[in-house]
Design a protein around this motif. Structure first.
Motif, PDB file in Angstrom:
ATOM      1  N   CYS A  79       4.603   4.086   2.801  1.00  0.00           N
ATOM      2  CA  CYS A  79       4.503   2.746   2.227  1.00  0.00           C
ATOM      3  C   CYS A  79       4.273   1.730   3.331  1.00  0.00           C
ATOM      4  O   CYS A  79       4.966   1.739   4.365  1.00  0.00           O
ATOM      5  CB  CYS A  79       5.785   2.392   1.468  1.00  0.00           C
ATOM      6  N   ALA A 112       0.842  -1.194   0.000  1.00  0.00           N
ATOM      7  CA  ALA A 112       0.000   0.000   0.000  1.00  0.00           C
ATOM      8  C   ALA A 112       0.877   1.243   0.000  1.00  0.00           C
ATOM      9  O   ALA A 112       1.912   1.291   0.695  1.00  0.00           O
ATOM     10  CB  ALA A 112      -0.915   0.000   1.222  1.00  0.00           C
ATOM     11  N   GLN A 113       0.462   2.235  -0.784  1.00  0.00           N
ATOM     12  CA  GLN A 113       1.181   3.505  -0.818  1.00  0.00           C
ATOM     13  C   GLN A 113       0.178   4.651  -0.750  1.00  0.00           C
ATOM     14  O   GLN A 113      -0.922   4.551  -1.276  1.00  0.00           O
ATOM     15  CB  GLN A 113       2.005   3.656  -2.110  1.00  0.00           C
ATOM     16  N   SER A 114       0.612   5.731  -0.118  1.00  0.00           N
ATOM     17  CA  SER A 114      -0.201   6.941  -0.132  1.00  0.00           C
ATOM     18  C   SER A 114       0.688   8.161   0.001  1.00  0.00           C
ATOM     19  O   SER A 114       1.795   8.067   0.546  1.00  0.00           O
ATOM     20  CB  SER A 114      -1.229   6.914   1.012  1.00  0.00           C
ATOM     21  N   PRO A 115       0.237   9.303  -0.532  1.00  0.00           N
ATOM     22  CA  PRO A 115      -0.944   9.436  -1.380  1.00  0.00           C
ATOM     23  C   PRO A 115      -0.692   8.858  -2.764  1.00  0.00           C
ATOM     24  O   PRO A 115       0.417   8.458  -3.065  1.00  0.00           O
ATOM     25  CB  PRO A 115      -1.122  10.956  -1.437  1.00  0.00           C
ATOM     26  N   ARG A 116      -1.702   8.771  -3.589  1.00  0.00           N
ATOM     27  CA  ARG A 116      -1.511   8.291  -4.946  1.00  0.00           C
ATOM     28  C   ARG A 116      -1.009   9.397  -5.868  1.00  0.00           C
ATOM     29  O   ARG A 116      -0.277   9.142  -6.821  1.00  0.00           O
ATOM     30  CB  ARG A 116      -2.816   7.722  -5.506  1.00  0.00           C
ATOM     31  N   LYS A 158       0.331  13.713  -5.864  1.00  0.00           N
ATOM     32  CA  LYS A 158       0.717  14.875  -5.075  1.00  0.00           C
ATOM     33  C   LYS A 158       1.267  15.928  -6.023  1.00  0.00           C
ATOM     34  O   LYS A 158       2.122  15.623  -6.868  1.00  0.00           O
ATOM     35  CB  LYS A 158       1.769  14.481  -4.036  1.00  0.00           C
ATOM     36  N   THR A 165       3.271   6.569  -6.101  1.00  0.00           N
ATOM     37  CA  THR A 165       2.787   7.921  -5.861  1.00  0.00           C
ATOM     38  C   THR A 165       3.322   8.795  -6.992  1.00  0.00           C
ATOM     39  O   THR A 165       4.530   8.876  -7.194  1.00  0.00           O
ATOM     40  CB  THR A 165       3.289   8.481  -4.522  1.00  0.00           C
TER      41      THR A 165
END
Lengths: 115, 111
Positions: free
Chosen positions: A23, A5-9, A11, A110
């Motif tokens: 991550c 999982a990563q965030s944000p997608r 920027k 991201t």
């Protein structure tokens, strides 16, 4: 099994601003990687962690980039200050085995735009 | 300097038209060659790892082979869902734990 999982997608920031990416690797994966992928190029390895220790950061621009992996699980990658040439997709990957393992599982990335 | 070169940059195939993608490398001390598939807006998806010349691996319509200087990804009777960018990467013993990726081959399979 949940993936990386990563965030944000996405920027968007102005040059000289700071940004951080997060991550969360696949559960139980000891090795974590951060890559930079510029449009039209292959991923470039920035840093590799084994648990919470750095295995290789030879291509990390240490004057502006930093990364940490606390407790050997989640990781953050920070850019401070950002430059126009930092516009890229930042990919996180994890591996189920040790530092010399080869099967890497990538997150969605991201996409960073620096204006 | 270590180099990984992929060719062609782009390839358009008719559905069912078999072909091969090439990954040539000039690294010292190869510790492994990897193939990944990348769909738009997604991270690379692992396909194969090859460790020594002469090794071959297969998965559905894909077959990867390795020589001392290059690797081929053979696609047999491709389908539109095989459309993606295919990346190869190498890991070398001379540069610690570094991975080097090529720039990829963008494959489009036309129905």
């Amino acid at each position: 099994e949940a993936g990386v999982a990563q965030s944000p997608r996405y920027k968007i920031i102005e040059k000289r601003q700071s940004v951080a990416f997060w991550c969360n690797p696949i559960s139980g994966h000891a090795t974590l990687y951060w890559y930079q992928q510029i449009l039209g190029q292959g991923p470039k390895l920035l840093i590799q962690f084994q648990n919470n220790g750095v295995v290789d950061d030879s291509q990390l621009p240490k004057d502006r980039f930093s990364a940490e992996r606390l407790k050997g699980v989640d990781s953050t990658l920070k850019i401070q200050p950002a430059k126009l040439e930092d516009s890229a997709v930042y990919l996180c990957a994890s591996s189920p085995r040790g530092a010399f393992a080869y099967e890497q599982y990538f997150g969605p990335g991201t996409r960073l735009t620096v204006t | 300097e270590d180099q990984v070169t992929q060719s062609p940059e782009a390839l358009r195939l008719q559905e069912g038209e078999s072909s091969s993608l090439n990954c040539s490398y000039t690294v010292s001390g190869l510790r492994g060659l990897f193939w990944y598939r990348q769909d738009p807006g997604k991270g690379p998806e692992f396909l194969f790892t090859l460790y020594s010349a002469g090794e071959e691996k297969e998965k559905e319509r894909l077959k990867a082979t390795l020589t001392k200087k290059e690797s081929f990804l053979h696609i047999t009777a491709p389908k539109p869902e095989d459309s993606a960018t295919y990346l190869c990467a190498v890991r070398t013993s001379d540069t610690g734990n570094q991975f080097y990726f090529g720039t990829g081959t963008s494959l489009t399979v036309i129905p």
